[in-house]
Design a protein around this motif. Structure first.
Motif, PDB file in Angstrom:
ATOM      1  N   ARG A 236       0.834  -1.204   0.000  1.00  0.00           N
ATOM      2  CA  ARG A 236       0.000   0.000   0.000  1.00  0.00           C
ATOM      3  C   ARG A 236       0.869   1.255   0.000  1.00  0.00           C
ATOM      4  NH1 ARG A 236      -4.440  -1.911  -2.078  1.00  0.00           N
ATOM      5  NH2 ARG A 236      -5.472  -3.501  -0.797  1.00  0.00           N
ATOM      6  N   VAL A 237       1.990   1.180   0.747  1.00  0.00           N
ATOM      7  CA  VAL A 237       2.923   2.316   0.810  1.00  0.00           C
ATOM      8  C   VAL A 237       4.346   1.767   0.755  1.00  0.00           C
ATOM      9  CG1 VAL A 237       3.771   4.273   2.133  1.00  0.00           C
ATOM     10  CG2 VAL A 237       1.337   3.707   2.194  1.00  0.00           C
ATOM     11  N   TRP A 238       5.125   2.292  -0.184  1.00  0.00           N
ATOM     12  CA  TRP A 238       6.550   1.972  -0.257  1.00  0.00           C
ATOM     13  C   TRP A 238       7.358   3.240  -0.016  1.00  0.00           C
ATOM     14  CZ3 TRP A 238       6.967  -1.286  -5.433  1.00  0.00           C
ATOM     15  CH2 TRP A 238       6.385  -2.544  -5.221  1.00  0.00           C
ATOM     16  N   LEU A 239       8.470   3.081   0.677  1.00  0.00           N
ATOM     17  CA  LEU A 239       9.414   4.179   0.886  1.00  0.00           C
ATOM     18  C   LEU A 239      10.686   3.893   0.085  1.00  0.00           C
ATOM     19  CD1 LEU A 239       9.125   4.617   4.766  1.00  0.00           C
ATOM     20  CD2 LEU A 239       7.678   5.591   2.981  1.00  0.00           C
ATOM     21  N   ALA A 240      11.324   4.938  -0.385  1.00  0.00           N
ATOM     22  CA  ALA A 240      12.545   4.775  -1.184  1.00  0.00           C
ATOM     23  C   ALA A 240      13.577   5.819  -0.779  1.00  0.00           C
ATOM     24  CB  ALA A 240      12.221   4.899  -2.678  1.00  0.00           C
ATOM     25  N   ASP A 241      14.850   5.436  -0.854  1.00  0.00           N
ATOM     26  CA  ASP A 241      15.926   6.370  -0.535  1.00  0.00           C
ATOM     27  C   ASP A 241      17.249   5.779  -1.017  1.00  0.00           C
ATOM     28  OD1 ASP A 241      17.185   8.614   0.347  1.00  0.00           O
ATOM     29  OD2 ASP A 241      16.732   8.348   2.468  1.00  0.00           O
ATOM     30  N   ILE A 242      18.306   6.595  -0.918  1.00  0.00           N
ATOM     31  CA  ILE A 242      19.662   6.211  -1.334  1.00  0.00           C
ATOM     32  C   ILE A 242      20.601   6.417  -0.152  1.00  0.00           C
ATOM     33  CG2 ILE A 242      21.545   6.651  -2.956  1.00  0.00           C
ATOM     34  CD1 ILE A 242      19.515   7.998  -4.797  1.00  0.00           C
ATOM     35  N   THR A 243      21.572   5.519   0.003  1.00  0.00           N
ATOM     36  CA  THR A 243      22.637   5.718   0.977  1.00  0.00           C
ATOM     37  C   THR A 243      23.961   5.307   0.338  1.00  0.00           C
ATOM     38  OG1 THR A 243      23.276   5.386   3.289  1.00  0.00           O
ATOM     39  CG2 THR A 243      22.604   3.438   2.067  1.00  0.00           C
ATOM     40  N   ILE A 297       1.130   4.082  -2.880  1.00  0.00           N
ATOM     41  CA  ILE A 297       1.845   5.342  -2.663  1.00  0.00           C
ATOM     42  C   ILE A 297       3.333   5.039  -2.557  1.00  0.00           C
ATOM     43  CG2 ILE A 297       2.235   7.268  -1.085  1.00  0.00           C
ATOM     44  CD1 ILE A 297      -0.677   7.070  -0.253  1.00  0.00           C
ATOM     45  N   GLN A 298       4.138   5.693  -3.383  1.00  0.00           N
ATOM     46  CA  GLN A 298       5.588   5.518  -3.334  1.00  0.00           C
ATOM     47  C   GLN A 298       6.208   6.830  -2.882  1.00  0.00           C
ATOM     48  OE1 GLN A 298       8.762   6.159  -5.702  1.00  0.00           O
ATOM     49  NE2 GLN A 298       9.401   5.494  -3.662  1.00  0.00           N
ATOM     50  N   HIS A 299       6.782   6.813  -1.645  1.00  0.00           N
ATOM     51  CA  HIS A 299       7.271   8.025  -0.991  1.00  0.00           C
ATOM     52  C   HIS A 299       8.787   8.058  -1.011  1.00  0.00           C
ATOM     53  CE1 HIS A 299       6.981  11.414   1.838  1.00  0.00           C
ATOM     54  NE2 HIS A 299       8.068  10.904   2.397  1.00  0.00           N
ATOM     55  N   SER A 300       9.358   9.237  -1.265  1.00  0.00           N
ATOM     56  CA  SER A 300      10.813   9.420  -1.279  1.00  0.00           C
ATOM     57  C   SER A 300      11.129  10.855  -0.884  1.00  0.00           C
ATOM     58  CB  SER A 300      11.368   9.128  -2.678  1.00  0.00           C
ATOM     59  OG  SER A 300      10.924  10.118  -3.600  1.00  0.00           O
ATOM     60  N   ASP A 301      12.422  11.199  -0.901  1.00  0.00           N
ATOM     61  CA  ASP A 301      12.785  12.598  -0.714  1.00  0.00           C
ATOM     62  C   ASP A 301      12.651  13.327  -2.049  1.00  0.00           C
ATOM     63  OD1 ASP A 301      15.060  12.049  -2.266  1.00  0.00           O
ATOM     64  OD2 ASP A 301      16.267  11.572  -0.511  1.00  0.00           O
ATOM     65  N   ARG A 302      13.140  14.566  -2.089  1.00  0.00           N
ATOM     66  CA  ARG A 302      12.988  15.371  -3.301  1.00  0.00           C
ATOM     67  C   ARG A 302      14.194  15.286  -4.231  1.00  0.00           C
ATOM     68  NH1 ARG A 302      10.076  21.111  -1.876  1.00  0.00           N
ATOM     69  NH2 ARG A 302       8.277  20.268  -0.758  1.00  0.00           N
ATOM     70  N   GLY A 303      15.026  14.274  -4.064  1.00  0.00           N
ATOM     71  CA  GLY A 303      16.222  14.143  -4.888  1.00  0.00           C
ATOM     72  C   GLY A 303      15.901  14.111  -6.371  1.00  0.00           C
ATOM     73  N   SER A 304      16.860  14.569  -7.157  1.00  0.00           N
ATOM     74  CA  SER A 304      16.641  14.646  -8.603  1.00  0.00           C
ATOM     75  C   SER A 304      16.403  13.271  -9.216  1.00  0.00           C
ATOM     76  CB  SER A 304      17.853  15.315  -9.270  1.00  0.00           C
ATOM     77  OG  SER A 304      19.050  14.592  -8.982  1.00  0.00           O
ATOM     78  N   GLN A 305      16.959  12.213  -8.597  1.00  0.00           N
ATOM     79  CA  GLN A 305      16.742  10.875  -9.138  1.00  0.00           C
ATOM     80  C   GLN A 305      15.261  10.483  -9.072  1.00  0.00           C
ATOM     81  OE1 GLN A 305      18.739  11.643  -6.593  1.00  0.00           O
ATOM     82  NE2 GLN A 305      20.822  10.887  -6.919  1.00  0.00           N
ATOM     83  N   TYR A 306      14.582  10.923  -7.997  1.00  0.00           N
ATOM     84  CA  TYR A 306      13.167  10.568  -7.830  1.00  0.00           C
ATOM     85  C   TYR A 306      12.236  11.534  -8.559  1.00  0.00           C
ATOM     86  CZ  TYR A 306      14.977   7.396  -4.320  1.00  0.00           C
ATOM     87  OH  TYR A 306      15.667   6.393  -3.686  1.00  0.00           O
ATOM     88  N   ALA A 307      12.738  12.727  -8.843  1.00  0.00           N
ATOM     89  CA  ALA A 307      11.920  13.711  -9.563  1.00  0.00           C
ATOM     90  C   ALA A 307      12.130  13.640 -11.076  1.00  0.00           C
ATOM     91  CB  ALA A 307      12.257  15.122  -9.070  1.00  0.00           C
ATOM     92  N   SER A 308      13.027  12.777 -11.520  1.00  0.00           N
ATOM     93  CA  SER A 308      13.363  12.712 -12.945  1.00  0.00           C
ATOM     94  C   SER A 308      12.191  12.194 -13.773  1.00  0.00           C
ATOM     95  CB  SER A 308      14.577  11.799 -13.148  1.00  0.00           C
ATOM     96  OG  SER A 308      14.231  10.458 -12.847  1.00  0.00           O
ATOM     97  N   ARG A 309      12.251  12.451 -15.062  1.00  0.00           N
ATOM     98  CA  ARG A 309      11.197  12.020 -15.975  1.00  0.00           C
ATOM     99  C   ARG A 309      11.119  10.487 -16.043  1.00  0.00           C
ATOM    100  NH1 ARG A 309       8.395  14.259 -20.328  1.00  0.00           N
ATOM    101  NH2 ARG A 309       6.856  12.713 -21.000  1.00  0.00           N
ATOM    102  N   ASP A 310      12.282   9.827 -16.099  1.00  0.00           N
ATOM    103  CA  ASP A 310      12.282   8.362 -16.187  1.00  0.00           C
ATOM    104  C   ASP A 310      11.621   7.724 -14.968  1.00  0.00           C
ATOM    105  OD1 ASP A 310      13.570   8.515 -18.585  1.00  0.00           O
ATOM    106  OD2 ASP A 310      15.569   8.037 -17.796  1.00  0.00           O
ATOM    107  N   TYR A 311      11.907   8.263 -13.803  1.00  0.00           N
ATOM    108  CA  TYR A 311      11.337   7.676 -12.578  1.00  0.00           C
ATOM    109  C   TYR A 311       9.829   7.931 -12.517  1.00  0.00           C
ATOM    110  CZ  TYR A 311      11.531   5.836  -7.835  1.00  0.00           C
ATOM    111  OH  TYR A 311      11.369   5.048  -6.717  1.00  0.00           O
ATOM    112  N   ARG A 312       9.414   9.135 -12.863  1.00  0.00           N
ATOM    113  CA  ARG A 312       7.982   9.457 -12.833  1.00  0.00           C
ATOM    114  C   ARG A 312       7.216   8.637 -13.866  1.00  0.00           C
ATOM    115  NH1 ARG A 312       7.204  14.365 -14.585  1.00  0.00           N
ATOM    116  NH2 ARG A 312       9.384  14.985 -14.971  1.00  0.00           N
ATOM    117  N   ASP A 313       7.816   8.405 -15.034  1.00  0.00           N
ATOM    118  CA  ASP A 313       7.163   7.578 -16.053  1.00  0.00           C
ATOM    119  C   ASP A 313       6.985   6.146 -15.568  1.00  0.00           C
ATOM    120  OD1 ASP A 313       6.989   9.723 -17.728  1.00  0.00           O
ATOM    121  OD2 ASP A 313       8.675   9.136 -19.023  1.00  0.00           O
ATOM    122  N   LEU A 314       7.993   5.621 -14.849  1.00  0.00           N
ATOM    123  CA  LEU A 314       7.904   4.265 -14.325  1.00  0.00           C
ATOM    124  C   LEU A 314       6.789   4.151 -13.282  1.00  0.00           C
ATOM    125  CD1 LEU A 314       9.088   1.421 -14.276  1.00  0.00           C
ATOM    126  CD2 LEU A 314      10.791   2.214 -12.631  1.00  0.00           C
TER     127      LEU A 314
END
Length: 393
Positions: A236-243, A297-314
Motif C-alpha cells: 500500500r505504501v513503499w518508501l525509497a531512498d539512497i545511501t 503510494i511511493q514516498h521518497s525525498d525530493r532528490g533529482s533521481q526521484y523527480a526525474s522524468r524516467d522515474y515518474r514515467d515508471l
C-alpha cells in the motif's frame, strides 16, 4: 487463491549466484536462506557458467621448516622464556576478557574465573583480577542459590540469542526473542545480565554525507503521508531512498525500496554512481517481486533521481502515486532512515570493504538472508519482515 509466480531481477540473480559461489556453503542452505527453491538457484548458477567460477579462498599452505637443534645449555633458558611469554599472553588475554568484571563485585570476578577455568589457571586469574585464591575456592564450595542458578541458565540463553544474531541485538530484541521461544524473564532482568557481563548490541556512528540534491527545477510531488507510518496491509505504501557504502575502491551507492507495512526491503540496487538508473533499477525489482495493485503510494525525498522524468514515467506505468518529503525534513521518511541506520550499525561500520564487489555480496546477504528473514523488527511487534508479510497474506 492461486499462487503468484515470483519474478526476480537480473541483479538479484547475479548476487544470489555470487553469494553461493563465495560462501562455500551447500546450495540447498543458501537457497533456503534466500527463500528460494534449490532448483531455482541451481538454474541461475547454470546460466552463469559462462563466467569463470569464483574460487574459494582458503588458508595458504605453509610448508614446515625444520628448526635446528639447540645446544643443551640453551634448552633450559629457552623453556623459561617460553613460559614467561605464555604467562604474559595469558595475563593479557585475561585482562581483555575480564574488562567488564574488574570494577565489579568479588562474586562477579569469581564467576568470571569459574567460567574460564578451562582457558587459564585459576590462581593466575585470581592474581590478575585482584582476589584471593582462598576466597575463590570458598565461594566455589558454597551451594549455588536458586536465583543464581536461574540467572546462570538465563545468561546461557542470552548469549545464544546474541551470538545467533552476530552481536547485533541489544537487550530489547534479545528479550523479545527469548519471550517468543517461551523463556520467562523480564526485560529489566535481561538488560541487567547483559550489562553485568558486557554483552551489548552494535553501537552507532554519527557521520552521514549528503546523498540528496533537491536543488533542481524538476516537478515535486506533495507529501501524501504526513509522517503517518502505520499501514495495515503490504503493498500500500513503499518508501525509497539512497545511501552510501564506503569501500577501498570508492563509494558504492545503495538504493532501496521498503514496504511500510512489513518493513521488508522489497527492492534494491547497488551502483558506483547516483544517477537515475540506480533508483529505477531498485523500483523495477520491487515491482517484479511484489506485483502491487494500482494506487500504491511511493514516498521518497525530493532528490533529482526521484523527480526525474524516467522515474515518474515508471511510477505512472505501474499505477503508483508519487509522494515526497518536505525539503530538508528527514523525519518525513523516518522508517527508511531507520533501515539505513541499522544497516550501517550492524554491517557497514563493522566491516572494511576492500572492493565494491565485496560490499555488494555482503549487503545482498545482509538484506536477503538476515534483515528480511531473521531479524526481529520492533515496529512490527518483534517479528521478522518475512513473518509480517505472511501474517498479512
Amino acid at each position: 487463491m492461486t499462487k503468484t509466480r515470483r519474478s526476480f531481477a537480473d541483479e538479484f540473480k547475479r548476487e544470489a549466484v555470487a553469494l553461493l559461489e563465495g560462501s562455500g556453503r551447500p546450495l540447498e542452505h543458501v537457497a533456503r536462506e534466500l527463500g528460494l527453491q534449490a532448483s531455482v538457484l541451481r538454474n541461475w548458477r547454470r546460466v552463469a557458467q559462462g563466467h569463470p567460477p569464483r574460487s574459494r579462498s582458503g588458508a595458504p599452505a605453509v610448508s614446515g621448516t625444520a628448526i635446528p637443534a639447540k645446544p643443551d645449555e640453551q634448552t633450559a633458558e629457552i623453556a623459561r622464556l617460553r613460559r614467561e611469554l605464555e604467562r604474559t599472553r595469558q595475563e593479557r588475554d585475561i585482562l581483555k576478557k575480564a574488562n567488564q568484571h574488574l570494577l565489579g563485585t568479588a562474586e562477579m570476578r569469581f564467576r568470571f574465573i569459574e567460567d574460564h577455568r578451562d582457558e587459564f589457571p585459576a590462581r593466575l586469574m585470581c592474581s590478575v583480577l585482584g582476589v584471593s585464591a582462598s576466597g575463590y575456592y570458598a565461594w566455589r564450595g558454597r551451594p549455588e542459590s536458586q536465583r543464581a542458578a536461574a540467572n546462570r541458565q538465563l545468561l546461557v540463553e542470552i548469549r545464544r540469542v546474541h551470538g545467533r544474531h552476530y552481536g547485533h541485538y541489544g537487550s530489547s530484541r534479545v528479550h523479545a526473542s527469548l519471550r517468543a521461544e517461551g523463556v520467562a524473564a523480564s526485560r529489566g532482568r535481561v538488560a541487567r545480565l547483559m550489562r553485568r557481563h558486557g554483552i551489548r548490541g552494535a553501537a552507532a556512528r554519527r557521520f552521514r554525507p549528503v546523498t540528496t540534491d533537491s536543488r533542481h527545477g524538476l516537478p515535486v510531488a506533495p507529501d501524501l503521508l504526513g509522517q503517518v507510518f502505520q499501514v495495515a496491509e503490504p503493498n500500500r505504501v513503499w518508501l525509497a531512498d539512497i545511501t552510501y557504502l564506503p569501500t577501498a575502491e570508492g563509494w558504492l551507492y545503495l538504493a532501496a525500496v521498503l514496504d511500510l507495512a512489513t518493513r521488508k526491503i522489497v527492492g534494491w540496487a547497488m551502483r558506483d554512481h547516483m544517477r537515475t538508473e540506480l533508483t529505477t533499477s531498485a523500483l523495477v525489482m520491487a515491482i517484479q517481486r511484489q506485483r502491487p495493485s494500482v494506487g500504491l503510494i511511493q514516498h521518497s525525498d525530493r532528490g533529482s533521481q526521484y523527480a526525474s522524468r524516467d522515474y515518474r514515467d515508471l511510477l505512472q506505468a505501474a499505477g503508483m502515486r508519487q509522494s515526497m518529503s518536505r525539503k530538508g525534513c528527514c523525519y518525513d521518511n523516518a522508517p527508511m532512515e531507520s533501515f539505513f541506520h541499522t544497516l550501517k550499525v550492524e554491517l557497514v561500520h563493522r566491516t572494511r570493504f576492500e572492493t565494491r564487489d565485496q560490499a555488494r555480496r555482503e549487503v545482498f546477504a545482509y538484506i536477503e538472508t538476515y534483515y528480511n528473514r531473521q531479524r526481529a523488527h520492533s515496529a512490527i511487534g518483534y517479528i521478522t519482515p518475512e513473518q509480517a508479510g505472511l501474517k498479512s497474506a
